[in-house]
Design an enzyme around this catalytic site. Structure first.
Site, PDB file in Angstrom:
ATOM      1  N   LYS A 185     -12.352  46.717  -5.991  1.00 44.54           N
ATOM      2  CA  LYS A 185     -12.250  45.479  -5.209  1.00 44.54           C
ATOM      3  C   LYS A 185     -12.405  44.206  -6.039  1.00 44.54           C
ATOM      4  CE  LYS A 185     -11.880  46.634  -0.701  1.00 44.54           C
ATOM      5  NZ  LYS A 185     -12.157  48.072  -0.631  1.00 44.54           N
ATOM      6  N   SER A 215     -11.733  55.556  -5.903  1.00 48.09           N
ATOM      7  CA  SER A 215     -11.786  54.117  -5.654  1.00 48.09           C
ATOM      8  C   SER A 215     -13.173  53.497  -5.667  1.00 48.09           C
ATOM      9  CB  SER A 215     -11.097  53.810  -4.323  1.00 48.09           C
ATOM     10  OG  SER A 215     -11.631  54.622  -3.305  1.00 48.09           O
TER      11      SER A 215
HETATM   12  C1  LIG Z   1     -11.706  48.984   0.142  1.00 46.57           C
HETATM   13  C2  LIG Z   1     -11.768  50.389  -0.305  1.00 46.57           C
HETATM   14  C3  LIG Z   1     -10.695  51.266  -0.103  1.00 46.57           C
HETATM   15  C4  LIG Z   1      -9.445  50.906   0.653  1.00 46.57           C
HETATM   16  O1  LIG Z   1      -8.801  49.731   0.241  1.00 46.57           O
HETATM   17  P1  LIG Z   1      -7.910  48.883   1.260  1.00 46.57           P
HETATM   18  O2  LIG Z   1      -7.287  47.848   0.445  1.00 46.57           O
HETATM   19  O3  LIG Z   1      -8.856  48.337   2.308  1.00 46.57           O
HETATM   20  O4  LIG Z   1      -6.962  49.841   1.893  1.00 46.57           O
HETATM   21  C5  LIG Z   1     -10.805  52.559  -0.602  1.00 46.57           C
HETATM   22  N1  LIG Z   1     -11.914  52.966  -1.249  1.00 46.57           N
HETATM   23  C6  LIG Z   1     -12.962  52.160  -1.455  1.00 46.57           C
HETATM   24  C7  LIG Z   1     -14.137  52.684  -2.183  1.00 46.57           C
HETATM   25  C8  LIG Z   1     -12.931  50.842  -0.988  1.00 46.57           C
HETATM   26  O5  LIG Z   1     -13.986  50.039  -1.183  1.00 46.57           O
END
Ligand SMILES: *Cc1c(COP(=O)(O)O)cnc(C)c1O
Length: 340
Positions: A64, A318
């Protein structure tokens, strides 16, 4: 559950617009180029070459920071002086807090009352104001929008913003550079759709043969619902286990891209997420949060269903922001399922 979108009738000009934004995104002021790492045990288990894009190794332990910084750095001096307000399930919050501190911008961040303490601390320790409001993300979002209107601060969406999407898309720039050989599919976790929109825009522009497969939790599959309906629907309720992706409605900018350029969206159960956290641990000795394990859970689900063998598959790991205490629940769910 899955759905396939219609053949592309869409305008590749939209992709080019985003690719240009990604090429110009100065995300490496704060973000790092993360490894694309082989996962030998997982690859052997699944009979495919699985590569993990380690976004859990970013400074805020999730990707993010890319989108948050790309958005904040492009605000006008007046907007920077007035400050920003945002709503977040926690990871965007930490990205905004870090980016705001770096740029000398005041940040106020609304998070659901249920946000893991680790994520709240991650915001406060970076000098931003954390406001806990609402039972889930949609309530926090409504409150943040109101605060922005009252205060004249700029609202920074966690996913529904072209600069945020372009920032997240830089993950795909790295993946295509790191894997210039065979690449059959990239599995992307989906919350509000910012990450997958950026990834799809970049990959479909340069290597359209690479399949982009979205993975959502069963309890918050807002992109799948929107693709089926042909419009952005609001889910009546969202399950909070995968708190980083517990979103009721996919973003408008992201949906514009996803409806034409995402090949497929699948969903996985919370138990599949718990198993995936263990599988990632077995290969890397690192822990991911439930949303962070979505892509690996999706690969496992997909390979079993389609009897896929010998392909090269990327999973975007992510995020890693999970309370230590929650690991007990994850381990219990894995044990209850027997061998994974
Ligand atoms: C925000 C997030 C996502 C998904 O991202 P989007 O852009 O909202 O679809 C996936 N995994 C983690 C750990 C996140 O913080």
């Amino acid at each position: 559950m899955s759905t396939c979108t219609a053949p592309h009738t869409a305008d590749p000009g939209l992709l080019e617009h985003y690719v240009k934004k990604m090429l110009a995104a100065p995300v490496y002021d704060l973000a790092v180029r993360t490894p694309l790492q082989a996962a030998p045990a997982l690859s052997a288990l699944l009979g495919n070459q699985v590569l993990l894009k380690r976004e859990d190794l970013q400074p805020t332990f999730s990707f993010k920071i890319r989108g948050a910084y790309n958005k904040l750095v492009q605000l006008t001096p007046e907007q920077k002086a007035r400050g920003v307000v945002t709503a977040s399930a926690g990871n965007h919050a930490q990205g905004v807090a870090l980016a705001a501190r770096e740029l000398g911008i005041e940040a106020r961040i609304v998070m659901p009352a249920s946000t893991p303490e680790l994520k709240v601390q991650g915001v406060r320790s970076r000098g931003a104001e954390a406001v806990l409001h609402g039972a889930s993300f949609p309530f926090a979002l409504a409150h943040a929008l109101q605060l922005a209107e009252w205060s004249g601060c700029t609202f920074v969406s966690p996913f529904d913003d072209p600069d945020v999407i372009a920032g997240q898309g830089t993950v795909a720039m790295e993946i295509l550079r790191q894997q210039q050989g065979p690449l059959d599919a990239i599995f992307v976790p989906v919350g509000g759709g910012g990450l997958i929109a950026g990834v799809a825009a970049y990959v479909k522009y340069l290597r359209p043969e690479v399949r982009i497969i979205g993975v959502e939790p069963e309890g918050s599959s807002c992109l799948l619902a929107a693709l089926r309906a042909g419009e952005r629907v609001i889910l009546p309720s969202v399950d909070g286990f995968a708190d980083g992706t517990a979103v009721a409605q996919v973003g408008a900018y992201g949906f514009e891209i996803c409806r034409d350029w995402v090949d497929e969206v699948i969903t996985v159960s919370n138990d599949e997420l718990c198993s995936a956290i263990k599988l990632i641990y077995d290969d890397t000795r690192s822990i991911t949060e439930p949303s962070g394990a979505l892509a690996v859970a999706g690969i496992r689900h997909y390979v079993a269903r389609h009897q896929f063998r010998g392909h090269t598959l990327v999973a975007i790991n992510s995020g890693a922001n999970i309370n230590f205490d929650s690991l007990r629940h994850v381990a219990e769910r894995v044990a209850a399922q027997g061998a994974v």
